[in-house]
Each structure stands twice: as structure tokens, then as C-alpha cells.
Design an enzyme around this catalytic site. Sequence first.
Site, mmCIF file in Angstrom:
data_model
loop_
_atom_site.group_PDB
_atom_site.id
_atom_site.type_symbol
_atom_site.label_atom_id
_atom_site.label_comp_id
_atom_site.label_asym_id
_atom_site.label_seq_id
_atom_site.Cartn_x
_atom_site.Cartn_y
_atom_site.Cartn_z
ATOM 1 N N LYS A 1 1.310 -4.050 -4.942
ATOM 2 C CA LYS A 1 2.564 -4.016 -4.182
ATOM 3 C C LYS A 1 2.790 -2.592 -3.696
ATOM 4 C CE LYS A 1 7.286 -5.598 -4.109
ATOM 5 N NZ LYS A 1 7.929 -4.407 -3.590
ATOM 6 N N GLU B 1 -18.106 16.205 16.896
ATOM 7 C CA GLU B 1 -18.610 15.210 17.857
ATOM 8 C C GLU B 1 -17.479 14.304 18.357
ATOM 9 O OE1 GLU B 1 -23.062 13.983 16.552
ATOM 10 O OE2 GLU B 1 -21.579 14.108 14.931
ATOM 11 N N CYS C 1 45.099 6.779 -6.435
ATOM 12 C CA CYS C 1 46.423 6.680 -5.806
ATOM 13 C C CYS C 1 47.536 6.589 -6.832
ATOM 14 C CB CYS C 1 46.469 5.488 -4.859
ATOM 15 S SG CYS C 1 46.517 3.915 -5.723
HETATM 16 S S1 IVH Z 1 4.298 -10.061 0.868
HETATM 17 C C1 IVH Z 1 6.669 -13.507 1.827
HETATM 18 N N1 IVH Z 1 2.639 -8.322 -0.117
HETATM 19 O O1 IVH Z 1 7.535 -5.965 -0.745
HETATM 20 C C2 IVH Z 1 6.187 -12.316 1.180
HETATM 21 N N2 IVH Z 1 4.869 -7.642 0.291
HETATM 22 O O2 IVH Z 1 10.138 -7.858 -1.293
HETATM 23 C C3 IVH Z 1 6.522 -11.099 1.908
HETATM 24 N N3 IVH Z 1 5.317 -5.319 -0.197
HETATM 25 O O3 IVH Z 1 9.342 -6.208 2.198
HETATM 26 C C4 IVH Z 1 5.935 -9.886 1.441
HETATM 27 N N4 IVH Z 1 3.296 -4.795 -0.867
HETATM 28 O O4 IVH Z 1 7.482 -4.548 2.187
HETATM 29 C C5 IVH Z 1 3.892 -8.553 0.285
HETATM 30 N N5 IVH Z 1 1.061 -6.849 -0.950
HETATM 31 C C6 IVH Z 1 2.300 -7.096 -0.546
HETATM 32 C C7 IVH Z 1 3.285 -6.104 -0.548
HETATM 33 C C8 IVH Z 1 4.576 -6.423 -0.116
HETATM 34 C C9 IVH Z 1 4.525 -4.353 -0.650
HETATM 35 C C10 IVH Z 1 6.758 -5.193 0.117
HETATM 36 C C11 IVH Z 1 7.106 -5.664 1.493
HETATM 37 C C12 IVH Z 1 8.290 -6.572 1.369
HETATM 38 C C13 IVH Z 1 8.663 -6.429 -0.068
HETATM 39 C C14 IVH Z 1 8.989 -7.807 -0.601
#
Ligand code: IVH
Length: 718
Positions: free
Chosen positions: A115, A34, A411
Site C-alpha cells: 500500500k 548519449e 464565551c
Molecule cells: S486500490 C478500490 N491499491 O489507498 C480500491 N490503493 O483507501 C482502490 N493505495 O486512495 C484503491 N496503494 O491512494 C489500491 N496498491 C494499492 C494502493 C492503494 C495505495 C491508496 C490509494 C487509495 C487508498 C485507498
Amino acid sequence: MNKLNKRYLTIQEQIRTYDHEYYILDTPSISDREYDELFKELHHIESEHPDWVTSESPSQRVGIKPASDFSTFKHFTQMLSLANAFNEEDLRNFHDRILKNLGNDQDINYFCEPKMDGAAISLIYEKGILTRGVTRGDGTLGEDITSNIRTIRSIPLRLVGSKHPFPDLLEVRGEAFISKSDFDVLNFKATQNEEKVFANPRNAAAGSLRQLDPAITSSRPLAFFAHGIGSCHGKKFKDLQEIFEVFSSWGLPINNLNHLASSITECHKYFQRIESSRDTIPYEIDGVVFKVNELSIQKQLGEIARSPRWAIAHKFPAEEVFTEIENIDFQVGRTGVLTPVAKLKTVNVGGVNVSNCTLHNLDELTRLDPRPGDGALIKRAGDVIPKMVEVIPKKKNRSNSVKTPKKCPRCNAEIVFNYQSEWRIVDKNTSKLIKRFSSNYEAKKFQDENPGSKFNISEERLKTQFIKCSGGDNCPEIFQGKFSHFVSRKAMDIDGLGQEILFTLINKKFIKDFSDLYSLADHRSELEKLERFGKRSVDNLIQSIRKSASVELHRLIYALGIEEVGETTSRNLANYFGTMNLFLKSSFEDLIAVPDIGPRVSSKITDYINDMENIKPLQKLLNCLNVINPDLKTASKDMKFSGLQIAITGKISSMSRDEVKNLLITEGAKVTSSISKKTAYLIAGENAGSKLDKAKTLGVKIVDAIDINNFINDPEKF
Ligand code: IVH
């Protein structure tokens, strides 16, 4: 509006809803057939009425291939990174620091999120329309990858919903990633097509985003979760929970494992819960993130060293794998320092093949005492370089301990020893130890401050800190290393100068010092004749070099490769001195006044800028460049303390003096140690003495250090 036009808009709306159900909610309400039918109808109408098609039509996800490289884009609000916690104690310290900074014992709610192990991107929506997608880059400048971002099905090209009006401008921050199962399929297909496989989903995601052809990105199974906000004009939020609720109502994908915790203990429980279910989560995560929920508290806490004080990543412990040590080599770095490196029997750790492992320094070499034939436990987490955790000695016929070389392995120049010393002030007559210092400068200062005393300074070598090749620029490794650092991404960012090409250019004497890069264009025809060079690659290289000639001051300082001067120090220097000229004229005393710079780093910089061997070629280089300092220029009018002199005295309990200095300097203040009529404010902490009195006499405004956060946030109130 005629009937067909209405139908056209309805189909668009329906496809958006079905995309949302399928890619975000995971609850499709119609069959694939669909859906395809609907899409076919959309295509049909668009082919009859091409003038109706706008970029938000669901048919327009895959655009045309851009002509050349991506252009850079300055984020409206910087993309910060996260500090790490590795255990519960680190986490509790993070919480305690926050309470101390806030100066009161209030309850803090933390927003908890997995994360994601992907690539950070920023999406810009103007009045609800996706107008740009940008990589994180260095946090300030990213690459404009809009056409690639548009191919990610879970990213709405247009926000939806009518409950909350769309802001005029909105920066949505989040992670683009590839799920575990999609990654396996991707690599399976790559193997079948005899293409290169990706080491892990994160590399696959990052690589897919930087494809020049959006059709390739479109074929990659990228997904997205929003995890933050940058600039937002036209809507105010109270806390993260509200942001993500509103984002969700706008059709932006939000991770359903997010959780609001009302204590740090609850945060730790969240960590344990996510860690124990890690294997069942369909995408790679490398820890969890905790963020202060309330935005006003976030603002009060601010940031330090490009990480917010209000957030932390609690990382999972890294995977450990056993392998065998084949040999220990010494590698020569760009500064000539020899680093011991273990050559290993290749082993896969956390998705990446590891066959070398740096042992960092001589201390580590002595501590681990690895020998050829021994076993070793290797650990690697995320993008962290592999680490040797433990050596398991070979039981029989164990080889001898590794000896430090006497000659440079590249070197053959003599090796020089660099000692870690301490400087002792001793009484001339009794030889009694009075005081110890970690730098000669501090010891001399003590001696100067106590004139007439009968003190001697003696240097005590504590241990060998490192060994170094004495060959200087004659050592090919040092010479090439200098160039390779100069052109690297965080420095001058020149593309097309990989190790092999650099080697050729150096070998054929095209480049003898940095400025020679900027006259390579004069040798175009000779370059085109070299192996590995074609007209196109020479063109690209010359264009990239030309682009790099307009360079930000902090990048240039970093590019010079001064010992001990990394990225953060370079930024501090650029912020503090503002121009190359002032930086090069700086004295040792000027340098230690810069935030986070101590006597050791100051003396390295002083050595560098007083050495004509460095300065002569640098002057030649400066003639080829246009050095800019956008942070100073553009920001000045928006800076809270632009042009104001601020002095600090006494003890500040809520943060270190360097932190305060940093905060003030980044907002344009000139921080001085003395008070004059020009001083606009004096920040007075505990036990403030004569400076406070002088300030009062001169009528300088006084800020009690207890109010430091309020002052930094809103100086006009003082
Ligand atoms: S917050 C000010 N939340 O981790 C905070 N980052 O070193 C900025 N990342 O470059 C990031 N999961 O790519 C945040 N739930 C999450 C995250 C996350 C992965 C990565 C992000 C950032 C790095 C921080």
C-alpha cells in the site's frame, strides 16, 4: 515521409524506450550523455519544424502554466477507498464475509500489493494517448492536473507495444509518490534555499501534484505505480493479474512486489514478509492491499460505503512515541460540544510534529486520566490523527484529575450536560421492567403498539455523554465553526475562506448567515480595503463563492452541519429524497426508512428541520443556490432499477437489509415496506409471511433472497 521526418519519429521512439528502461525497469542501456545528445537532436528538429510537434513528443512534458485554478473532472468510474484490517483476525473476517456473500465455498485468489503512501491519481488514455490526469478528489470529482501529470517521467505519454490493442478509453488508477531518498534530497535542497520542508513524502507528492506551475512539478522527483483500473472501453479483462500484465506490456509502471496468493493464509504471509522488509523498500508504504483477483467475483461482491467488498488494506501497526503532557484544554467545536485536548511537549511521530492530541470525549478522559506533568505514549499512522495510547503517571507530586469546566472557555456561557440514556418500559402497577430501548421513539412506538396496556416509560440516565456550550450562535467558536464547516472542501468547497479571513468577515459583520456569503460581491470595494485582502484575493474569493452556488444536494445537506449528519449520511439522504424540498418535508418515519439512518440520527434531523431558526436562513440561502443532483439525473437512464418500486420481506442471510436497500437505491429503485400493484419486485427471504402471499395475489415478480446478487447484477433475468 521524408528522411528527417522518419528520423524524428525514430528518435521519439528511442527516447520512449530509454525512458521506460530508466524510469520503470531501472536498467538503462545508454549513458546519460548519449541520452542528452538524442534529446538535443529532437529539440533541434522540432525547432526547425515546429508544425511536426505533437503533445506526445517527449519534449512536451512540461507545458505552459494554466491561467488560474484547476478545473474539476468527473471520473468515468468512481475512485473508491479501502476498508482497513489491523490484524490477522480482521483479515480472516474479511475473507469469511466474502465467502458468505458469495454463498458458496469457492477458492479465492487474492492479488497482493504494497500500500503506497502517496497520492491517488487517475490517468485517462484515449486510443493509447494520455489525454488527462486527474486527482482522486472526493472519489467522484477530481481536479484536472493533466499538465502536472505529464511531467512524471515514468508515466508514458503514449502507451507502447503491439501485443494488445489499446482501448478507446482507459482509466488507469494508481499512486504518485516520492521515494525516501528523493524525499531526503528534496528537503535538503529546501533547507539550503531556506524554503519550507515537507513533513513526509506523501505530503510532498500531493503538494507537488497541485502546483499551478507544471515547471515546479517537473522539478519534483515524482514516480508512479498503477494499481487499478476504472472505465475501459474496447478491451475485456478476466482478472487483475491479466490487467497488470497487459498494463506492463503497454509500458505502465507496475510494482514488482505484487504477488498472486491462492489463500488468505498466503496473504497473511505476504503481509509478514513485506512488513519485515519495510525498511529496505525504497518508498514509504503503510501496509499491504489484498484484492480479489477475478473481476467477475469483484462485480458480484460490489461495494459498500464507498469501499469495495472485494478489497482490504492491512495496515502496519502505527509508530508509538513517548512525550510529556503539558496541559489539558477543552476545545469548543462547531456544534458546541467541548472536547478535551492534551497539549503535549512537541514530538515527531511518523514524520509529523505533534503538539496536540484530542482525547475525543469524556469517557476517554476518564479512562486515561491524563494530568499535567504525566508522560504519554502517542501513536499516529498515515493520515490518522494522533492518538494517546497510554498515560504514564508522574511518580512524585502528581497533579489532580482534570475537572470538566462549568463555563464555556470561549464565551463563558453555562455548560449543559448531555446524557446517554436508556428508556425503560415498566409496568404501571408492579414497576416491573418489561423492556429497554435506546431511544425514546422506540419506547413510544412499543407503547403505541400495545394499546390498553398499563406501561410507563421512564428515562434512565446512564452517563454523561458529552458537555456542551449553551451559547449557540453567540459563542464565537460555534458561530465561526459553522461557517468554517459550511465552506470546507467536502461541503460547499469555497476557497479563500481560511480561519483568519472568516474571523474578519464575521467580526466586521459582513456575514451573519450563510446567504450573506452570496452577496459579498456587492461589497467588493469595502472588502478590498480590509487587512489581508487585495483585489486579487477578493476576486478569487468571489469567483469561488459564485462557483459554489451550483451545488450538489448531498454537499449542501452536509454543509448545513446538522448534528450526526456526516458525509455518508448526507449522500444517503440526497439519494433517497432527491430534492431539498422533499428532504425538508420529511417526517421522523420517512427518515428512519433511509438506509443506515436510525432513530437517533432521525431525531437530530427532525429537530433541525422543525426549528424555524434554522429554516428561515436556509430558505434565504436556497434562493442564492442552484441545487443539483447529478447522480439522480445523469445516472437514471443507466440505472438498473430506475423508477421501479421494490419491496423486501423476510430474512436475507448473505447481507444486511440496509446493504440490500443501499444497492437497490443507488441503482434507482424506490424501496418500500408495503406491497401494492405498483410494486415491481418483492425480494423474499427466509420466513417471508403475508407480504409474500399478497405479492403472489397481485402478480408481483418474486425474487428469492438467495439470488440477490444475481438479481442486482442482472435484473432482466428475473
Ligand atoms: S486500490 C478500490 N491499491 O489507498 C480500491 N490503493 O483507501 C482502490 N493505495 O486512495 C484503491 N496503494 O491512494 C489500491 N496498491 C494499492 C494502493 C492503494 C495505495 C491508496 C490509494 C487509495 C487508498 C485507498
